[in-house]
Scaffold this motif. Structure first.
Motif, PDB file in Angstrom:
ATOM      1  N   GLU A   1       5.821  19.198  35.587  1.00  8.90           N
ATOM      2  CA  GLU A   1       5.173  19.993  36.515  1.00  8.90           C
ATOM      3  C   GLU A   1       4.449  20.358  35.372  1.00  8.90           C
ATOM      4  OE1 GLU A   1       3.193  20.755  40.577  1.00  8.90           O
ATOM      5  OE2 GLU A   1       5.337  19.819  39.994  1.00  8.90           O
TER       6      GLU A   1
ATOM      7  N   ARG B   1      -0.832  13.168  40.791  1.00  6.45           N
ATOM      8  CA  ARG B   1      -1.219  13.187  42.379  1.00  6.45           C
ATOM      9  C   ARG B   1      -1.599  13.704  42.897  1.00  6.45           C
ATOM     10  NH1 ARG B   1       2.119   7.970  40.765  1.00  6.45           N
ATOM     11  NH2 ARG B   1       3.980   8.971  41.850  1.00  6.45           N
ATOM     12  N   ARG B   2      -0.872  14.764  42.981  1.00  7.65           N
ATOM     13  CA  ARG B   2      -0.316  15.975  43.587  1.00  7.65           C
ATOM     14  C   ARG B   2      -1.316  16.582  43.854  1.00  7.65           C
ATOM     15  NH1 ARG B   2       5.106  15.563  42.887  1.00  7.65           N
ATOM     16  NH2 ARG B   2       5.072  17.975  42.048  1.00  7.65           N
TER      17      ARG B   2
END
Length: 381
Positions: free
Chosen positions: A298, A337-338
């Motif tokens: 992340e 993608r988020r």
């Protein structure tokens, strides 16, 4: 004109490979006698060599020529926190000797002495003398500063930022010494030999003891106004109070090797002593380690999203001891993608711990091939 003809013939052989005199004449537009004289001059100066005769087809056989790989040699050095890697390559790019050692240096003086000793050993192993080296390229963390002859933004290696360090290296290892940021060289290496072959707009993100990025735009390294382009360890991340040492940078503190161990501790793993341990546990299926890896992915996705919005790279290559781990790729792409609609393609580097050294060799070859012609390949009329 004679020199220009030699250059045209040598460039043809380097670009398209071994050829006969008629083939070279056809490809360059030069006459066969002109090509023959140029080949004779180049062979006398050790820049080309015959490698046999043609056997196929009717008529007389013809001599085949190629650039002489032994016309000069390049020294590449990768100075890392954990290891120092040294290699010697010929002008064809073939590595003929390599030495890898643990980096136990704790001062600039010790580093200079160690690099000198390892370079000397590697050159000797290659059966060469120091004068056989045409160019020497060193890859290190930080940004070379020609004014102070030192490196800036290199807190992870003791003594590397000492004023005059680059001068000391040149005094010990001689002229024709090029010092380049290691992430930049990793990008050069991946473009020459690895995952970014043929890609003209990409970034190479290296994650290990520290974190850095090499940027290639229009097929060329982009260094910025002060050489600090790609020092992504200084990207803002979290709150200022999260960083104990501001010189290291917030993002580096949050995403480099030590942070992986800290993330594992946050998830209840007290036994992991290194990032390698965490990834080994994750590979075995440990859910706590997998959670730590997802957290690291992340954070790296945040880096890529930030870079993509500014540079719009076609490709992101992940390298370094941590970045090249394949466990990161899937959760990182999901996080991207988020985060952003601008997510580029992300791939693991193909060169592993040899990326910086490969880049050093590739960069050195560009200069060396020109220098050997300028120094020994010209004939005065």
């Amino acid at each position: 004109m004679r020199v220009l003809n030699q250059r045209a013939v040598l460039d043809r052989l380097r670009r398209d490979g071994p050829a006969t005199r008629p083939q070279i004449a056809k490809d360059t537009g030069l006459s066969k006698p002109t090509v023959g004289q140029a080949l004779l001059d180049l062979e006398q100066h050790g820049l080309v060599r015959p490698i046999g005769r043609t056997t196929a087809g009717p008529g007389r056989s013809a001599m085949v020529y190629e650039p002489n790989p032994a016309a000069g040699h390049v020294l590449g050095v990768d100075i890392g926190r954990q290891h120092i890697r040294v290699a010697v390559a010929d002008l064809a790019g073939s590595v003929i000797a390599r030495v890898d050692e643990r980096n136990r240096c704790r001062s600039a003086g010790a580093l200079v002495r160690t690099v000198r000793e390892l370079a000397g050993r590697t050159v000797s192993d290659a059966g060469l003398a120091p004068d056989d080296l045409v160019v020497k390229v060193f890859g290190t963390p930080g940004v070379p500063d020609p004014g102070s002859r030192t490196l800036r933004h290199a807190p992870n290696l003791p003594g590397l930022e000492r004023p005059g360090l680059l001068h000391d290296l040149q005094a010990e290892l001689g002229p024709d010494l090029v010092v380049e940021n290691d992430a930049n060289l990793a990008a050069v290496g991946e473009r020459a030999y690895g995952a970014a072959r043929g890609v003209d707009a990409f970034v190479c993100v290296t994650v290990g003891t520290g974190i850095g990025m090499g940027i290639v735009v229009d097929g060329r390294l982009f260094r910025g106004a002060h050489g600090a382009a790609g020092e992504i360890g200084y990207l803002p991340y979290g709150e200022p109070s999260d960083v104990d040492e501001v010189t290291r940078g917030r993002l580096e503190a949050a995403a480099a090797a030590e942070s992986v161990v800290a993330l594992a501790r946050d998830h209840g793993i007290a036994t992991a002593k290194s990032a390698r341990d965490v990834f080994a546990l994750a590979k075995s299926g440990d859910p706590r380690a997998l959670a730590a890896v997802r957290d690291e992915a992340e954070r790296l996705a945040y880096v890529v999203a930030s870079v993509a919005a500014v540079i719009d790279p076609e490709l992101v290559v992940l390298g370094g001891g941590i970045g090249s781990n394949t466990l990161l790729q899937e959760p990182m792409e999901a996080a991207l993608r988020r985060m952003t609609p601008l997510a580029p393609r992300v791939v693991a580097g193909e060169l592993g711990d040899g990326a910086v050294l490969s880049g050093a060799i590739a960069m050195g070859l560009r200069s060396a091939r020109e220098l050997v012609f300028d120094r020994r390949g010209t004939i005065t009329v």
